[in-house]
Scaffold this motif. Structure first.
Motif, PDB file in Angstrom:
ATOM      1  N   HIS A   1     -31.285 -46.105 -17.190  1.00  0.00           N
ATOM      2  CA  HIS A   1     -30.355 -46.823 -18.077  1.00  0.00           C
ATOM      3  C   HIS A   1     -30.643 -48.175 -18.500  1.00  0.00           C
ATOM      4  CE1 HIS A   1     -26.214 -49.100 -18.039  1.00  0.00           C
ATOM      5  NE2 HIS A   1     -26.625 -48.613 -19.401  1.00  0.00           N
ATOM      6  N   PHE A   2     -31.363 -49.175 -17.440  1.00  0.00           N
ATOM      7  CA  PHE A   2     -31.973 -50.242 -17.848  1.00  0.00           C
ATOM      8  C   PHE A   2     -33.074 -50.202 -18.930  1.00  0.00           C
ATOM      9  CE2 PHE A   2     -34.916 -53.812 -16.918  1.00  0.00           C
ATOM     10  CZ  PHE A   2     -34.183 -54.774 -16.994  1.00  0.00           C
ATOM     11  N   GLY A   3     -33.875 -49.162 -18.726  1.00  0.00           N
ATOM     12  CA  GLY A   3     -35.028 -49.067 -19.613  1.00  0.00           C
ATOM     13  C   GLY A   3     -34.541 -49.010 -21.107  1.00  0.00           C
ATOM     14  N   ILE A   4     -33.431 -48.188 -21.269  1.00  0.00           N
ATOM     15  CA  ILE A   4     -32.973 -48.122 -22.659  1.00  0.00           C
ATOM     16  C   ILE A   4     -32.354 -49.612 -23.101  1.00  0.00           C
ATOM     17  CG2 ILE A   4     -31.122 -46.842 -23.925  1.00  0.00           C
ATOM     18  CD1 ILE A   4     -33.441 -45.270 -23.279  1.00  0.00           C
ATOM     19  N   LEU A   5     -31.672 -50.094 -22.285  1.00  0.00           N
ATOM     20  CA  LEU A   5     -31.131 -51.436 -22.713  1.00  0.00           C
ATOM     21  C   LEU A   5     -32.185 -52.405 -23.049  1.00  0.00           C
ATOM     22  CD1 LEU A   5     -28.147 -51.675 -20.023  1.00  0.00           C
ATOM     23  CD2 LEU A   5     -27.864 -51.038 -22.505  1.00  0.00           C
ATOM     24  N   MET A   6     -33.161 -52.312 -22.036  1.00  0.00           N
ATOM     25  CA  MET A   6     -34.323 -53.323 -22.200  1.00  0.00           C
ATOM     26  C   MET A   6     -34.979 -53.028 -23.471  1.00  0.00           C
ATOM     27  SD  MET A   6     -37.407 -53.859 -19.547  1.00  0.00           S
ATOM     28  CE  MET A   6     -38.577 -55.298 -19.956  1.00  0.00           C
ATOM     29  N   ALA A   7     -35.183 -51.745 -23.815  1.00  0.00           N
ATOM     30  CA  ALA A   7     -35.760 -51.525 -25.045  1.00  0.00           C
ATOM     31  C   ALA A   7     -35.171 -52.043 -26.430  1.00  0.00           C
ATOM     32  CB  ALA A   7     -36.158 -50.222 -25.127  1.00  0.00           C
ATOM     33  N   ILE A   8     -33.827 -51.764 -26.195  1.00  0.00           N
ATOM     34  CA  ILE A   8     -32.938 -52.333 -27.336  1.00  0.00           C
ATOM     35  C   ILE A   8     -32.842 -53.799 -27.581  1.00  0.00           C
ATOM     36  CG2 ILE A   8     -30.680 -52.001 -28.385  1.00  0.00           C
ATOM     37  CD1 ILE A   8     -30.045 -49.358 -26.999  1.00  0.00           C
ATOM     38  N   MET A   9     -32.755 -54.613 -26.511  1.00  0.00           N
ATOM     39  CA  MET A   9     -32.558 -55.974 -26.519  1.00  0.00           C
ATOM     40  C   MET A   9     -33.873 -56.481 -27.053  1.00  0.00           C
ATOM     41  SD  MET A   9     -30.463 -58.379 -26.204  1.00  0.00           S
ATOM     42  CE  MET A   9     -29.176 -57.724 -25.235  1.00  0.00           C
ATOM     43  N   ILE A  10     -35.014 -56.124 -26.454  1.00  0.00           N
ATOM     44  CA  ILE A  10     -36.285 -56.454 -26.933  1.00  0.00           C
ATOM     45  C   ILE A  10     -36.548 -56.325 -28.513  1.00  0.00           C
ATOM     46  CG2 ILE A  10     -38.990 -56.224 -26.675  1.00  0.00           C
ATOM     47  CD1 ILE A  10     -38.577 -55.886 -23.907  1.00  0.00           C
ATOM     48  N   GLN A  11     -35.967 -55.113 -29.064  1.00  0.00           N
ATOM     49  CA  GLN A  11     -36.267 -54.725 -30.371  1.00  0.00           C
ATOM     50  C   GLN A  11     -35.526 -55.574 -30.958  1.00  0.00           C
ATOM     51  OE1 GLN A  11     -37.998 -52.440 -32.072  1.00  0.00           O
ATOM     52  NE2 GLN A  11     -39.277 -52.265 -30.212  1.00  0.00           N
ATOM     53  N   ILE A  12     -34.189 -55.959 -30.822  1.00  0.00           N
ATOM     54  CA  ILE A  12     -33.200 -56.962 -31.426  1.00  0.00           C
ATOM     55  C   ILE A  12     -33.983 -58.225 -31.613  1.00  0.00           C
ATOM     56  CG2 ILE A  12     -31.286 -58.363 -31.490  1.00  0.00           C
ATOM     57  CD1 ILE A  12     -29.932 -55.948 -29.846  1.00  0.00           C
ATOM     58  N   GLY A  13     -34.744 -58.427 -30.729  1.00  0.00           N
ATOM     59  CA  GLY A  13     -35.634 -59.822 -30.771  1.00  0.00           C
ATOM     60  C   GLY A  13     -36.486 -59.850 -32.006  1.00  0.00           C
ATOM     61  N   GLY A  14     -37.086 -58.675 -32.234  1.00  0.00           N
ATOM     62  CA  GLY A  14     -38.010 -58.387 -33.448  1.00  0.00           C
ATOM     63  C   GLY A  14     -37.522 -58.557 -34.471  1.00  0.00           C
ATOM     64  N   VAL A  15     -36.253 -58.768 -34.708  1.00  0.00           N
ATOM     65  CA  VAL A  15     -35.659 -59.293 -36.026  1.00  0.00           C
ATOM     66  C   VAL A  15     -34.894 -60.671 -36.116  1.00  0.00           C
ATOM     67  CG1 VAL A  15     -35.490 -56.634 -36.868  1.00  0.00           C
ATOM     68  CG2 VAL A  15     -33.545 -57.964 -35.559  1.00  0.00           C
ATOM     69  N   THR A  16     -35.415 -61.407 -35.277  1.00  0.00           N
ATOM     70  CA  THR A  16     -34.747 -62.726 -35.074  1.00  0.00           C
ATOM     71  C   THR A  16     -35.933 -63.829 -34.929  1.00  0.00           C
ATOM     72  OG1 THR A  16     -34.736 -62.670 -32.671  1.00  0.00           O
ATOM     73  CG2 THR A  16     -32.681 -62.022 -33.999  1.00  0.00           C
TER      74      THR A  16
END
Length: 423
Positions: free
Chosen positions: A357-372
């Protein structure tokens, strides 16, 4: 340790490539602390890349290149156009759906953003979409590619955190689809306000055209299904499934679509070598810093600090995710996963959260950082390809980032609503 952080920050600000930034900062520690022999640097660099599960990365990358050369991308775009091209803001939806379909092919959000930037961005401008909105849709929509299997980021997370890569890939399906849906809603609202593609919204494709587009994309759509089934049924490990993906891509491109020739295959191999060289170089450099973090007991010290903030598991999770978002704004996703997984995963596990579960959340959050800003990789990729001002991109990306933030809250509070964990 403070010296390492200082050198790392200075080099990052100066724009030194992240791999060299990691290596130089790590080497500084060994020059300062003479009790640790310098040959350890070379040992850690080599050891950091010696892993059987890590073989999945080059295989998946090669499979993605072959599938693109085989004409699969073109067929998936036709299907996306047939499914959503008639909606208000049709091309925006086509971009997002194409990214969701490409999740089973490329596994890299940055590669998907670059591909769509060359194909869809000029067409969106012709139809009256603003440059900032077009770039924001493509970059934010491409984030689903990194969550829907095969995801390179999830493979690396599983490798570093010793978490089942098979479970991670399967667990990424539902959250990836939810990401696409919520961004389509945000795109629809924005397009409706501005009147993008109002005329095309009246032109629905016939059922026959939809069937033809689906038929043309059959072999492309079958790939992620086979990938998940073979892993779920225990036929292949994640690494073996990646090797199977290369064989599958070659057979489809060469003998079914008949668009893959030896010249294209040769180019695919060259591109794959370049991509993997960059990733493996980052991994080897990150291994040096990871050794230093462990030697200085940074994970345990940081764990004590975060746990000391609150006893609530959700506050601990939120604190870590905010940190990951900030880290994603400053560093490339691969580096964040390699460096931060060994630090935060023990804390999350201790707090009672499932590591998948944490792996999915971590991957999404890091990806969001990729557009900021200031160092959003996807943001700079699409803006440089399309000659789009960063300010315009940031302004237009706000609705999409807000939509993804809402989804993150839902996934944190109700993990069963988004994450499919196969025990």
């Amino acid at each position: 340790m403070l010296l390492v952080v200082l050198v790392f920050a200075v080099l990052l600000i100066l724009g030194v490539p992240i791999s060299f930034t990691l290596g130089i900062a790590g080497l500084t520690y060994f020059f300062y602390d003479v009790s640790v022999p310098i040959p350890v640097v070379v040992q850690r660099m080599i050891a950091g890349t010696q892993s059987y599960p890590l073989l999945a990365v080059p295989f998946f990358i090669l499979a993605g290149h072959i599938m693109n050369a085989a004409g699969i991308t073109t067929r998936l775009m036709r299907l996306a156009q047939a499914l959503t091209g008639h909606l208000v803001g049709g091309l925006a939806h086509v971009s997002i759906v194409l990214s969701m379909l490409m999740g089973g092919v490329s596994g890299s959000s940055n590669a998907d953003a670059a591909m769509q930037g060359r194909i869809l961005l000029p067409e969106m401008r012709k139809r009256g979409y603003s440059s900032g909105f077009s770039a924001a849709v493509i970059a934010c929509g491409s984030l689903t590619t990194a969550i829907i299997p095969p995801s390179i980021g999830l493979v690396l997370y599983g490798f570093v955190g010793q978490v089942s890569i098979g479970k991670l890939l399967i667990a990424g399906i539902i959250p990836g689809i939810l990401m696409g849906i919520i961004m389509m809603i945000a795109a629809y609202i924005s397009a409706k306000k501005r009147g993008y593609d109002i005329e095309s919204s009246r032109k629905k494709v016939s059922f026959k055209e939809l069937v033809i587009a689906t038929k043309e994309s059959f072999w492309a759509l079958l790939f992620p299904i086979l990938l998940v089934l073979t892993i779920r049924l225990g036929i292949f490990t994640a690494t073996e499934a990646a090797a199977f993906a290369v064989v599958y891509a070659f057979l489809v491109g060469k003998f079914i679509y008949r668009e893959l020739n030896w010249k294209k295959l040769n180019q695919c191999l060259k591109d794959c070598v370049e991509d993997n060289a960059a990733i493996m170089f980052i991994i080897s450099m990150a291994a040096i810093v990871s050794y230093i973090l462990g030697y200085e007991q940074v994970p345990s010290k940081l764990a004590s600090f975060i746990v000391g903030i609150s006893d609530s598991p959700f506050i601990i999770m939120t604190t870590i995710l905010i940190f990951l978002f900030l880290a994603g704004m400053l560093m490339e996703g691969t580096v964040n996963i390699l460096l931060l997984t060994p630090i935060f995963l023990p804390i999350i596990t201790q707090a009672g959260f499932d590591p998948v579960h944490f792996g999915i959340l971590m991957a999404i959050m890091i990806q969001i950082g990729g557009v900021t800003p200031p160092v959003g990789v996807n943001m700079y990729t699409i803006c440089s390809l399309g000659n789009v001002a960063i300010e315009d991109f940031v302004k237009e990306s706000i609705p999409f980032v807000m939509a993804l933030t809402i989804l993150m809250i839902v996934l944190i509070v109700f993990p069963q609503s988004g994450v499919l964990i196969i025990q």
